[in-house]
Structures are given as C-alpha cells and as structure tokens.
Design an enzyme around this catalytic site. Structure first.
Site, PDB file in Angstrom:
ATOM      1  N   ARG A 172       0.848  -1.182   0.000  1.00 53.23           N
ATOM      2  CA  ARG A 172       0.000   0.000   0.000  1.00 53.23           C
ATOM      3  C   ARG A 172       0.889   1.239   0.000  1.00 53.23           C
ATOM      4  O   ARG A 172       2.047   1.187   0.420  1.00 53.23           O
ATOM      5  CB  ARG A 172      -0.951  -0.004   1.196  1.00 53.23           C
ATOM      6  CG  ARG A 172      -0.313  -0.318   2.528  1.00 53.23           C
ATOM      7  CD  ARG A 172      -1.361  -0.484   3.599  1.00 53.23           C
ATOM      8  NE  ARG A 172      -1.886   0.800   4.003  1.00 53.23           N
ATOM      9  CZ  ARG A 172      -1.310   1.617   4.887  1.00 53.23           C
ATOM     10  NH1 ARG A 172      -0.167   1.288   5.448  1.00 53.23           N
ATOM     11  NH2 ARG A 172      -1.859   2.766   5.209  1.00 53.23           N
ATOM     12  N   ARG A 176      -2.176  10.866   2.532  1.00 54.25           N
ATOM     13  CA  ARG A 176      -2.761  11.591   3.662  1.00 54.25           C
ATOM     14  C   ARG A 176      -3.514  12.804   3.153  1.00 54.25           C
ATOM     15  O   ARG A 176      -2.932  13.618   2.447  1.00 54.25           O
ATOM     16  CB  ARG A 176      -1.622  12.086   4.532  1.00 54.25           C
ATOM     17  CG  ARG A 176      -1.692  11.584   5.923  1.00 54.25           C
ATOM     18  CD  ARG A 176      -0.565  12.184   6.692  1.00 54.25           C
ATOM     19  NE  ARG A 176       0.264  11.155   7.265  1.00 54.25           N
ATOM     20  CZ  ARG A 176       1.425  11.393   7.836  1.00 54.25           C
ATOM     21  NH1 ARG A 176       1.911  12.614   7.870  1.00 54.25           N
ATOM     22  NH2 ARG A 176       2.104  10.411   8.355  1.00 54.25           N
ATOM     23  N   ARG A 249      20.367  -6.061  -0.113  1.00 48.37           N
ATOM     24  CA  ARG A 249      20.841  -4.853  -0.781  1.00 48.37           C
ATOM     25  C   ARG A 249      21.828  -4.211   0.173  1.00 48.37           C
ATOM     26  O   ARG A 249      21.645  -4.248   1.399  1.00 48.37           O
ATOM     27  CB  ARG A 249      19.692  -3.861  -1.041  1.00 48.37           C
ATOM     28  CG  ARG A 249      18.826  -4.195  -2.198  1.00 48.37           C
ATOM     29  CD  ARG A 249      19.510  -4.137  -3.539  1.00 48.37           C
ATOM     30  NE  ARG A 249      19.667  -2.781  -4.068  1.00 48.37           N
ATOM     31  CZ  ARG A 249      20.447  -2.505  -5.118  1.00 48.37           C
ATOM     32  NH1 ARG A 249      21.155  -3.458  -5.710  1.00 48.37           N
ATOM     33  NH2 ARG A 249      20.523  -1.267  -5.575  1.00 48.37           N
ATOM     34  N   ARG A 280      19.457   9.564  -1.354  1.00 50.87           N
ATOM     35  CA  ARG A 280      19.163  10.659  -0.432  1.00 50.87           C
ATOM     36  C   ARG A 280      20.434  11.331   0.061  1.00 50.87           C
ATOM     37  O   ARG A 280      21.523  10.749  -0.006  1.00 50.87           O
ATOM     38  CB  ARG A 280      18.299  10.218   0.735  1.00 50.87           C
ATOM     39  CG  ARG A 280      18.773   8.984   1.472  1.00 50.87           C
ATOM     40  CD  ARG A 280      17.739   8.575   2.527  1.00 50.87           C
ATOM     41  NE  ARG A 280      18.172   7.410   3.278  1.00 50.87           N
ATOM     42  CZ  ARG A 280      17.544   6.922   4.332  1.00 50.87           C
ATOM     43  NH1 ARG A 280      16.453   7.495   4.777  1.00 50.87           N
ATOM     44  NH2 ARG A 280      17.993   5.856   4.952  1.00 50.87           N
ATOM     45  N   GLU A 300      23.773   8.815   0.121  1.00 54.67           N
ATOM     46  CA  GLU A 300      23.505   7.382   0.307  1.00 54.67           C
ATOM     47  C   GLU A 300      23.244   6.729  -1.048  1.00 54.67           C
ATOM     48  O   GLU A 300      22.303   7.098  -1.749  1.00 54.67           O
ATOM     49  CB  GLU A 300      22.292   7.236   1.232  1.00 54.67           C
ATOM     50  CG  GLU A 300      22.024   5.820   1.645  1.00 54.67           C
ATOM     51  CD  GLU A 300      20.943   5.747   2.729  1.00 54.67           C
ATOM     52  OE1 GLU A 300      21.031   6.458   3.744  1.00 54.67           O
ATOM     53  OE2 GLU A 300      19.993   4.973   2.521  1.00 54.67           O
ATOM     54  N   TYR A 348      13.641  -7.044   8.042  1.00 50.17           N
ATOM     55  CA  TYR A 348      13.858  -5.640   8.372  1.00 50.17           C
ATOM     56  C   TYR A 348      13.085  -5.323   9.644  1.00 50.17           C
ATOM     57  O   TYR A 348      11.891  -5.576   9.734  1.00 50.17           O
ATOM     58  CB  TYR A 348      13.404  -4.687   7.251  1.00 50.17           C
ATOM     59  CG  TYR A 348      13.628  -3.263   7.696  1.00 50.17           C
ATOM     60  CD1 TYR A 348      14.876  -2.680   7.548  1.00 50.17           C
ATOM     61  CD2 TYR A 348      12.637  -2.553   8.358  1.00 50.17           C
ATOM     62  CE1 TYR A 348      15.125  -1.405   8.037  1.00 50.17           C
ATOM     63  CE2 TYR A 348      12.873  -1.277   8.857  1.00 50.17           C
ATOM     64  CZ  TYR A 348      14.121  -0.718   8.689  1.00 50.17           C
ATOM     65  OH  TYR A 348      14.371   0.537   9.182  1.00 50.17           O
ATOM     66  N   ASP A 350      12.503  -2.223  12.624  1.00 49.95           N
ATOM     67  CA  ASP A 350      12.809  -0.911  13.169  1.00 49.95           C
ATOM     68  C   ASP A 350      13.354  -1.110  14.582  1.00 49.95           C
ATOM     69  O   ASP A 350      13.181  -2.176  15.173  1.00 49.95           O
ATOM     70  CB  ASP A 350      11.544  -0.038  13.204  1.00 49.95           C
ATOM     71  CG  ASP A 350      11.378   0.758  11.916  1.00 49.95           C
ATOM     72  OD1 ASP A 350      12.396   1.097  11.291  1.00 49.95           O
ATOM     73  OD2 ASP A 350      10.223   1.051  11.544  1.00 49.95           O
TER      74      ASP A 350
HETATM   75  C1  LIG Z   1      19.949   2.469   6.448  1.00 47.02           C
HETATM   76  C2  LIG Z   1      19.106   2.093   7.624  1.00 47.02           C
HETATM   77  C3  LIG Z   1      18.321   3.037   8.249  1.00 47.02           C
HETATM   78  C4  LIG Z   1      17.537   2.690   9.347  1.00 47.02           C
HETATM   79  N1  LIG Z   1      16.763   3.648   9.910  1.00 47.02           N
HETATM   80  C5  LIG Z   1      15.988   3.337  10.965  1.00 47.02           C
HETATM   81  C6  LIG Z   1      15.147   4.337  11.548  1.00 47.02           C
HETATM   82  O1  LIG Z   1      15.109   5.493  11.125  1.00 47.02           O
HETATM   83  N2  LIG Z   1      14.369   3.973  12.612  1.00 47.02           N
HETATM   84  C7  LIG Z   1      14.382   2.683  13.128  1.00 47.02           C
HETATM   85  O2  LIG Z   1      13.669   2.414  14.100  1.00 47.02           O
HETATM   86  N3  LIG Z   1      15.190   1.730  12.592  1.00 47.02           N
HETATM   87  C8  LIG Z   1      15.978   2.019  11.520  1.00 47.02           C
HETATM   88  N4  LIG Z   1      16.799   1.059  10.967  1.00 47.02           N
HETATM   89  C9  LIG Z   1      16.798  -0.302  11.553  1.00 47.02           C
HETATM   90  C10 LIG Z   1      17.827  -0.487  12.699  1.00 47.02           C
HETATM   91  O3  LIG Z   1      19.121  -0.266  12.219  1.00 47.02           O
HETATM   92  C11 LIG Z   1      17.696  -1.912  13.230  1.00 47.02           C
HETATM   93  O4  LIG Z   1      16.428  -2.111  13.768  1.00 47.02           O
HETATM   94  C12 LIG Z   1      18.698  -2.297  14.330  1.00 47.02           C
HETATM   95  O5  LIG Z   1      19.941  -1.691  14.191  1.00 47.02           O
HETATM   96  C13 LIG Z   1      18.883  -3.797  14.328  1.00 47.02           C
HETATM   97  O6  LIG Z   1      19.631  -4.214  15.448  1.00 47.02           O
HETATM   98  P1  LIG Z   1      20.299  -5.665  15.461  1.00 47.02           P
HETATM   99  O7  LIG Z   1      20.970  -5.799  16.772  1.00 47.02           O
HETATM  100  O8  LIG Z   1      19.291  -6.682  15.065  1.00 47.02           O
HETATM  101  O9  LIG Z   1      21.344  -5.647  14.252  1.00 47.02           O
HETATM  102  P2  LIG Z   1      22.722  -4.856  14.043  1.00 47.02           P
HETATM  103  O10 LIG Z   1      22.578  -3.446  14.469  1.00 47.02           O
HETATM  104  O11 LIG Z   1      23.131  -5.112  12.654  1.00 47.02           O
HETATM  105  O12 LIG Z   1      23.716  -5.586  15.031  1.00 47.02           O
HETATM  106  C14 LIG Z   1      24.271  -6.856  14.763  1.00 47.02           C
HETATM  107  C15 LIG Z   1      25.702  -6.836  15.273  1.00 47.02           C
HETATM  108  O13 LIG Z   1      26.245  -8.163  15.156  1.00 47.02           O
HETATM  109  C16 LIG Z   1      27.597  -8.052  14.816  1.00 47.02           C
HETATM  110  N5  LIG Z   1      28.042  -9.318  14.210  1.00 47.02           N
HETATM  111  C17 LIG Z   1      27.534  -9.898  13.101  1.00 47.02           C
HETATM  112  N6  LIG Z   1      28.217 -11.042  12.842  1.00 47.02           N
HETATM  113  C18 LIG Z   1      29.149 -11.169  13.807  1.00 47.02           C
HETATM  114  C19 LIG Z   1      30.177 -12.128  14.061  1.00 47.02           C
HETATM  115  N7  LIG Z   1      30.373 -13.170  13.240  1.00 47.02           N
HETATM  116  N8  LIG Z   1      30.964 -11.964  15.147  1.00 47.02           N
HETATM  117  C20 LIG Z   1      30.803 -10.899  15.958  1.00 47.02           C
HETATM  118  N9  LIG Z   1      29.858  -9.946  15.741  1.00 47.02           N
HETATM  119  C21 LIG Z   1      29.042 -10.087  14.687  1.00 47.02           C
HETATM  120  C22 LIG Z   1      27.627  -6.879  13.848  1.00 47.02           C
HETATM  121  O14 LIG Z   1      28.930  -6.333  13.747  1.00 47.02           O
HETATM  122  C23 LIG Z   1      26.610  -5.919  14.474  1.00 47.02           C
HETATM  123  O15 LIG Z   1      27.243  -4.999  15.339  1.00 47.02           O
HETATM  124  C24 LIG Z   1      17.554   1.361   9.840  1.00 47.02           C
HETATM  125  C25 LIG Z   1      18.349   0.405   9.215  1.00 47.02           C
HETATM  126  C26 LIG Z   1      19.105   0.752   8.114  1.00 47.02           C
HETATM  127  C27 LIG Z   1      19.905  -0.302   7.419  1.00 47.02           C
END
Ligand SMILES: Cc1cc2nc3c(=O)[nH]c(=O)nc-3n(C[C@H](O)[C@H](O)[C@H](O)COP(=O)(O)OP(=O)(O)OC[C@H]3O[C@@H](n4cnc5c(N)ncnc54)[C@H](O)[C@@H]3O)c2cc1C
Length: 367
Positions: A172, A176, A249, A280, A300, A348, A350
């Site tokens: 969708r 607004r 990606r 952006r 980006e 994905y 947040d």
């Molecule tokens: C471009 C972008 C913009 C975003 N904007 C927003 C936003 O505006 N608002 C929002 O709410 N969310 C946003 N997000 C989402 C947000 O980044 C995620 O929800 C969050 O960071 C996920 O946390 P995580 O711990 O699951 O993963 P990650 O933050 O990826 O953490 C995983 C960690 O595991 C580590 N790791 C992986 N493999 C290994 C290994 N083999 N050994 C040791 N360490 C390892 C990595 O180094 C990393 O530090 C965005 C994401 C992206 C990509």
C-alpha cells in the site's frame, strides 16, 4: 560448569537489550562484536561536534508506551519530528504524500480536489492485471506521483526498473488528506540527546564487551565459554551457507564536511530523479538542531550486495524466503543457541521492534 551463562554475538540493539536483561537478572554474560564499536547499525561517530549516523540515518519512533519508557531509562530523547522532502529534478515535494504534496504536484487545495485528481489518475489502471511493482504503484496512486516520486527512486533503491520488481514490495502507499508532513504516525519519536551510543552504552554498562572479535574466527573457543550462544549475526553464515547465501541490498555512504552552518535546511532529502545515483542526502546536525559552524552531509547510494559488503536490507522474495525458512528449521533444531535480530531473523526491523523482540526473548529465558 562454563564461565558464562550467555555468549552474545553482536553488540547491536538486539544483543545489547538481551545482555542488559540477563545481566540484570544475575546471569553472567559476555558480548562480542566483530566491529570496533558497539551499537550495531545505530552507531554514531562524533565528528566536529555532530553525531554522524555511520550506517544510515536513524529516527526512533514507537507507539508502544512500554518501549518508550524502556529506552528513556538509558537516555533522554529530543523532540525531533521527521519531515523529509523529495527533490524531483530540482523541484521540492513534501513527504509522506499529503495535501502539501498534492498541492505541489497539481495545485489542488482541498481534500476533495485531491481525491478527485487521484481517482482520475488511477482510473486507467485499476482494472488492469497487476504483474509488477510499476502496475501496482500506478493502480494505487496514478501516473504523476509514480513518475515524479516513486519510479526512479525505487529503481535506484533496488537496482532494477519497477517493471522488473514484484508488486508485493509495495502493498500500500499511504496517502494523507491533511497538510501534515510528520513522516511517522507513532505517538512517540525523537533522537537520543547525546547520540545513540548513549543508549547502547547504557544497556551494556554492566556487561563485558569484546570488540574487534569475530565469532567465526574461533568458533569452538567461544562456544566452549558459555552454556548458551545468542547469535545476532547472519543466519546463513552460522550454518556455513549450507543452503546458499541469503541475499541483501547494500549501501555506500559518502560523507563530506562542508564549511557552511546549514547545507539543506532539513535532515533528509530523497532524490527521485533518474540521473543522480544516490537516493538521499542526509544532513546529520538537523537531527539535533545543531548550530555548529560547519556541517556534515552524507550521500547514500544503494549498491549490489556481495560477500564482504555490509548486508543492509534483506530481499524477501520467494527464493530467499524459502532459503531462510530452511535455515530457520536448522536453527530450531540447534540446542542452546538463540537466534535474534535483523540478520539472524532475515527481517527488516525498526529499532522499537528489535527492542521488543529482545525483551520478549529474554523473558522466555527467565523463570
Ligand atoms: C539504512 C538504515 C536506516 C535505518 N533507519 C531506521 C530508523 O530510522 N528507525 C528505526 O527504528 N530503525 C531504523 N533502521 C533499523 C535499525 O538499524 C535496526 O532495527 C537495528 O539496528 C537492528 O539491530 P540488530 O541488533 O538486530 O542488528 P545490528 O545493528 O546489525 O547488530 C548486529 C551486530 O552483530 C555483529 N556481528 C555480526 N556477525 C558477527 C560475528 N560473526 N561476530 C561478531 N559480531 C558479529 C555486527 O557487527 C553488528 O554490530 C535502519 C536500518 C538501516 C539499514
């Protein structure tokens, strides 16, 4: 008896929340991360007095009172409200698509006029068979919005023309019929005062963390340390790519320090033209209402993901979803390993969803 109850692989938000909860409950935890910093993708670098969002701009938002209260145990939030713009061949449009956008496109000034315009624009497409993303978008918003604000942005984002992308990517498109540029409809939003690192540092304050430490470099050693492994890295890597790679990606960030106090007047402008290859430009200081003499902007660029590049956005098409399900089955049959977070769940998320997921999982571990 092992030295730790939990070895947590990944100091991103998921790992940090889990570590915090288990440490608080008296469990012995060790967190490792292959990067040189904690915080995962929320990490910010502090340069020239500005918090630069190193892995893409992050705006915290949630509707969940419990999550909002939880994050504010560690850091205060400012009152930033996200109001990005789109630049289409030099002309500005407000986002998300709202009465301001319709006025900028067509000069319509009432909701009734705007609804009529959209009905006229979609009329030719609604009875057509939808086979791809272009059909889907035309059917939902019509030609002008699609061609001005969606088509080329989407092509840049996915590296393919919308005609060659599945319709399912856009289920969708919110429209607004109010003059409201607030991107999120959530009750709460903001940016941590002092940066996101304060949030992760607060979460990890009482848990030992070893950085620059890749779990896969000495897997049997790390496994030997703890009763349970909590894995927040790529699930396909955990299983040695048994069913093949999961695809993503990736993004390339190009940052510049500019000798002006205010470059674009807003934190994010999307570029929806067909020529520039970036999607952006982010001007980080606007997240914190910065008044420094200089500014830092980041272009980006979405790029193909290949092994070794940062995996940002999962490609949840049929092939990858099937592959992920096979990995998930293996995960379910792997005792004493907990899989969590965006990479292990190939989803994905947040930030508020990641926090909710880690809190839920940590509760399952406690009596
Ligand atoms: C471009 C972008 C913009 C975003 N904007 C927003 C936003 O505006 N608002 C929002 O709410 N969310 C946003 N997000 C989402 C947000 O980044 C995620 O929800 C969050 O960071 C996920 O946390 P995580 O711990 O699951 O993963 P990650 O933050 O990826 O953490 C995983 C960690 O595991 C580590 N790791 C992986 N493999 C290994 C290994 N083999 N050994 C040791 N360490 C390892 C990595 O180094 C990393 O530090 C965005 C994401 C992206 C990509």
């Amino acid at each position: 008896m092992k030295e730790y109850d939990y070895l947590i692989v990944g100091a991103g938000l998921w790992g940090a929340v889990f570590a915090h909860e288990m440490t608080k409950a008296g469990k012995k935890c060790l967190v490792i991360d292959k990067r040189s910093h904690a915080g995962g993708n929320t990490y910010c670098e502090f340069t020239e007095g500005i918090h630069v969002h190193s892995y893409g701009p992050h705006i915290f938002h949630t509707n969940d009172q419990g999550i909002w209260d939880y994050v504010r145990l560690f850091v205060e939030f400012n009152n930033y409200v996200h109001t990005p713009l789109a630049n289409a061949n030099g002309k500005f449009f407000n986002l998300p698509f709202n009465m301001n956008t319709f006025y900028q496109l067509w000069g319509t000034s009432t909701p009734e006029q705007a609804r009529k315009k959209i009905a006229d624009q979609t009329a030719d497409f609604i009875s057509r068979k939808i086979t791809n993303l272009e059909d889907q978008a035309l059917c939902l918003v019509g030609k002008d919005i699609y061609e001005t604000l969606i088509r080329d942005y989407t092509r840049k984002q996915w590296g393919r023309h919308p005609k060659h992308l599945p319709a399912s990517i856009i289920k969708r498109i919110p429209l607004r019929f109010t003059f409201n540029n607030n991107y999120f409809q959530d009750k709460y939003q903001g940016i941590p005062i002092g940066g996101y690192n304060r949030l992760t540092n607060g979460l990890l304050a009482k848990t030992p963390v070893r950085l620059n430490t890749d779990y896969f470099k000495d897997r049997s050693y790390w496994d030997s340390l703890a009763s349970k492994i909590v894995f927040t890295g790529q699930i396909d890597a955990f299983f040695e790519f048994h069913f093949g790679n999961l695809e993503y990606r990736s993004l390339k960030f190009v940052s510049k320090l500019i000798d002006t106090p205010n470059y674009q007047g807003v934190s994010i402008i999307n570029y929806t033209d067909p020529v520039s290859e970036y999607t952006r430009i982010v001007e980080h200081k606007h997240f914190e209402f910065g008044n420094q003499k200089q500014t830092i902007i980041t272009y980006e660029y979405p790029i193909e993901w290949t092994a070794g590049k940062e995996p940002y956005y999962p490609i949840n098409d049929h092939k990858n979803t099937t592959r992920f399900k096979a990995y998930r089955k293996l995960a379910e049959n792997t005792p004493n390993v907990i899989f969590g977070g965006r990479l292990a769940e190939y989803q994905y998320y947040d930030m508020h969803q990641v926090i909710a997921s880690a809190l839920k999982r940590s509760k399952c571990e406690l009596p």
